[in-house]
Design an enzyme around this catalytic site. Structure first.
Site, PDB file in Angstrom:
ATOM      1  CG  ASP A  62      -1.808   1.211   1.286  1.00  0.00           C
ATOM      2  OD1 ASP A  62      -2.690   1.320   0.421  1.00  0.00           O
ATOM      3  OD2 ASP A  62      -1.608   2.056   2.176  1.00  0.00           O
ATOM      4  CB  THR A  95      -1.838   5.346  -1.904  1.00  0.00           C
ATOM      5  OG1 THR A  95      -1.781   3.917  -1.871  1.00  0.00           O
ATOM      6  CG2 THR A  95      -3.036   5.790  -1.106  1.00  0.00           C
ATOM      7  CB  THR A  96       1.099   2.696  -5.558  1.00  0.00           C
ATOM      8  OG1 THR A  96       1.104   2.036  -4.293  1.00  0.00           O
ATOM      9  CG2 THR A  96       2.420   2.447  -6.253  1.00  0.00           C
ATOM     10  CG  ASP A 392      -6.579   0.600   0.300  1.00  0.00           C
ATOM     11  OD1 ASP A 392      -6.673   1.370   1.264  1.00  0.00           O
ATOM     12  OD2 ASP A 392      -5.494   0.358  -0.265  1.00  0.00           O
TER      13      ASP A 392
END
Length: 563
Positions: A62, A95-96, A392
């Site tokens: 994550d 997020t990445t 998520d």
């Protein structure tokens, strides 16, 4: 003869000030080093990172978790941490992607900086491309607002499956996608995430995890008489209190002066009368279960056990609030004049053994505006990562319900945006045309990195994707299963539009912020000590250690607190 001008000292001696084009390039290099750390985690076949400090090790892919655990000291690179956290708190997923996209925009900008283009020229062009991208997403996304409940549920499950596809628990994505959708759809219209509880119980397999359509919490501290209490009730009445049902030892914090020893007995008797009066009122209101935020002591526990009632004290505030929401009860701060409307109810209460823990579980709640996930698994690290993954998925489902538009995942929307931006750039005059085209190229990093992380030939995949999108087939993305390309909408690889909008917007703003900094002034008092470790295997990622990090191959990262 000209006079020499005296030098003017503005900053204290020892202050380091770096400025100009070299400083902008240095900041970009620092950010690219951070991107190199996290980019291999992108996509369904992304790798995991092991981040450790003196206390514990964390295994995760994550982006927000990894960025938060790294102790980044470079001031410009900290911007990437901020956008990862922002993406996580706003939409929960991507997020990445946002970090990788920001890095690619900076990489594209670096070549223009080297050629002498002013950073503000690049920033204006990037913002023009961003504005076009957001408008394009608005008009080309697929609405799910008019779908019936059954169809909407299928869409939400597919969005959750897409999110879980890149997680450690991807092997159980169907199981957890259903669980995430059930949890969100049990909530009110405001979709308050605080009303979804997650309890982690080590042991068993991931498939042993289950969702309680109501509330579950770990058995509280046991007093004498607890084991004699009834542990299962059908249609119980539930009394929720913020009252201490325990004999207080006033002698520890109060002073009583007596002239006659006989006066002591009435005082002790009054104390017992007070506690018995409270307990009688709890029984008289018809409650079968008594829960309190404050302690329920030995006397009260035995008293309730003798009358076939169940009680639990020191219930965490979060859990008692969710019990109130689910059962329709209200937390009382006194036991005087308890009316029926403040007492909650449910279909079934039971104390159940879950692994090596015992849980109090309320199911069949009439109001049912809350849900609890009981997560099982072998290793503690695995359960922690499952918790992050499920968070998520739940956030994505929530945002899909709130904003009710979706796009194709697997790099499809990025490729389509890239093609549209290239066409748009041809309508622009001047240097901005090149920079908008660079923005378009930067978007291709998402499908390219997804293919690279899966071990595919990313050049071949991207060429095929470019061809399909040029022919007008909008939703083609990377096919992870068959090492090719696929229509992501037809194959149910869907993502909420908000995830992509927020990722592109945050990445562009982060790139603009970093490009706008042309000077860094370092105060000598705030410099890190000379013995601080720099670069791998140390945890501090500083400007001096960036070149070493950019070599790649970093898999074990030292987190905050490492020595």
């Amino acid at each position: 003869m000209s006079m020499l001008q005296p030098s003017i000292l503005l900053l204290r001696e020892g202050t380091d000030a770096s400025q100009g084009r070299a400083q902008v390039v240095s900041n970009i290099n620092a950010c690219l080093a951070i991107v190199d750390i996290v980019k291999t985690t992108l996509g369904p076949r992304g790798m995991d990172k092991l981040i450790y400090d003196d206390k514990k090790a964390t295994i995760s892919n994550d982006g927000a978790t990894i960025m938060g655990l790294l102790d980044i000291v470079h001031p410009a690179a900290k911007t990437l941490v901020d956008i990862a956290r922002s993406q996580d708190s706003e939409v929960g997923d991507g997020t990445t992607s946002v970090v990788v996209l920001a890095g690619e925009l900076l990489k594209e900008a670096k070549s223009y900086i080297d050629e002498g283009v002013h950073p503000q020229t690049i920033i204006r062009a990037f913002r023009k491309a961003l504005s076009f991208s957001l408008s394009y997403l608005e008009t080309h996304s697929i609405s799910i607002a008019d779908k019936k409940k059954e169809e909407l549920r299928k869409v939400l499950v597919n969005c959750a499956r897409t999110t879980l596809n890149s997680k450690l628990i991807s092997g159980h994505k169907d199981f957890f996608a259903e669980m995430a959708v059930d949890a969100v759809m049990a909530l009110d219209e405001d979709l308050n995430m605080d009303l979804i509880g997650v309890k982690k119980v080590p042991g068993g397999s991931m498939q042993d995890s289950f969702l309680v359509d109501g509330v579950a919490f770990k058995k509280t501290f046991s007093y004498a008489g607890f084991e004699q209490q009834k542990k299962k009730f059908v249609n119980p009445k539930i009394l929720l209190l913020n009252v201490e049902l325990e004999l207080k030892a006033e002698r520890e914090n109060a002073e009583i002066r007596l002239t006659d020893p006989d006066q002591y007995v009435p005082i002790v008797e009054a104390e017992w009368e007070i506690i018995y009066s409270k307990l009688e009122k709890c029984v008289e209101c018809g409650a079968n279960i008594v829960l309190s935020r404050l302690p329920i002591g030995d006397l009260a526990t035995q008293y309730f056990a003798d009358r076939g009632m169940f009680c639990a004290g020191r219930v965490p505030e979060e859990d008692i609030r969710r019990v109130a929401k689910a059962t329709g009860g209200s937390v009382q701060s006194t036991v005087e004049d308890i009316i029926p409307t403040v007492i909650g109810s449910c279909d079934l209460f039971e104390e159940r053994q879950v692994g090596h823990e015992r849980y109090n579980i309320f199911t069949g709640c009439p109001v049912a505006k809350t849900a609890t996930v009981i997560l099982r698994g072998g290793a503690e690290q695995f359960i922690e990562e499952a918790d992050r993954s499920l968070h998520d998925a739940i956030m994505v489902v929530r945002r899909a319900i709130q904003h009710s538009t979706i796009v194709g995942g697997g790099g499809a929307i990025e490729m389509q945006l890239s093609r549209a931006l290239k066409d748009y750039s041809k309508t622009i005059h001047g240097k901005a045309q090149l920079m908008v085209a660079s923005f378009a190229r930067a978007l291709e990093v998402i499908p390219r990195q997804v293919a690279d992380n899966a071990g595919f030939d990313s050049t071949d995949i991207l060429n095929r994707l470019r061809r399909e999108h040029s022919l007008g087939t909008v939703w083609y993305g990377v096919d992870i299963d068959k090492e090719g390309i696929i229509d992501t909408i037809e194959s149910f690889v869907w993502e909420p539009t908000l995830v992509k909008k927020n990722a592109i917007e945050s990445a562009c703003e982060a790139a603009a912020l970093i490009l706008s900094v042309d000077e860094t002034v370092r105060n000598p008092e705030s410099e890190q000590p000379p013995d601080a470790p720099v670069g791998p295997p140390g945890q501090r990622v500083s400007q001096a250690g960036m070149a070493g990090l950019m070599g790649g191959g970093l898999r074990q990262l030292k987190g905050k607190g490492g020595k």
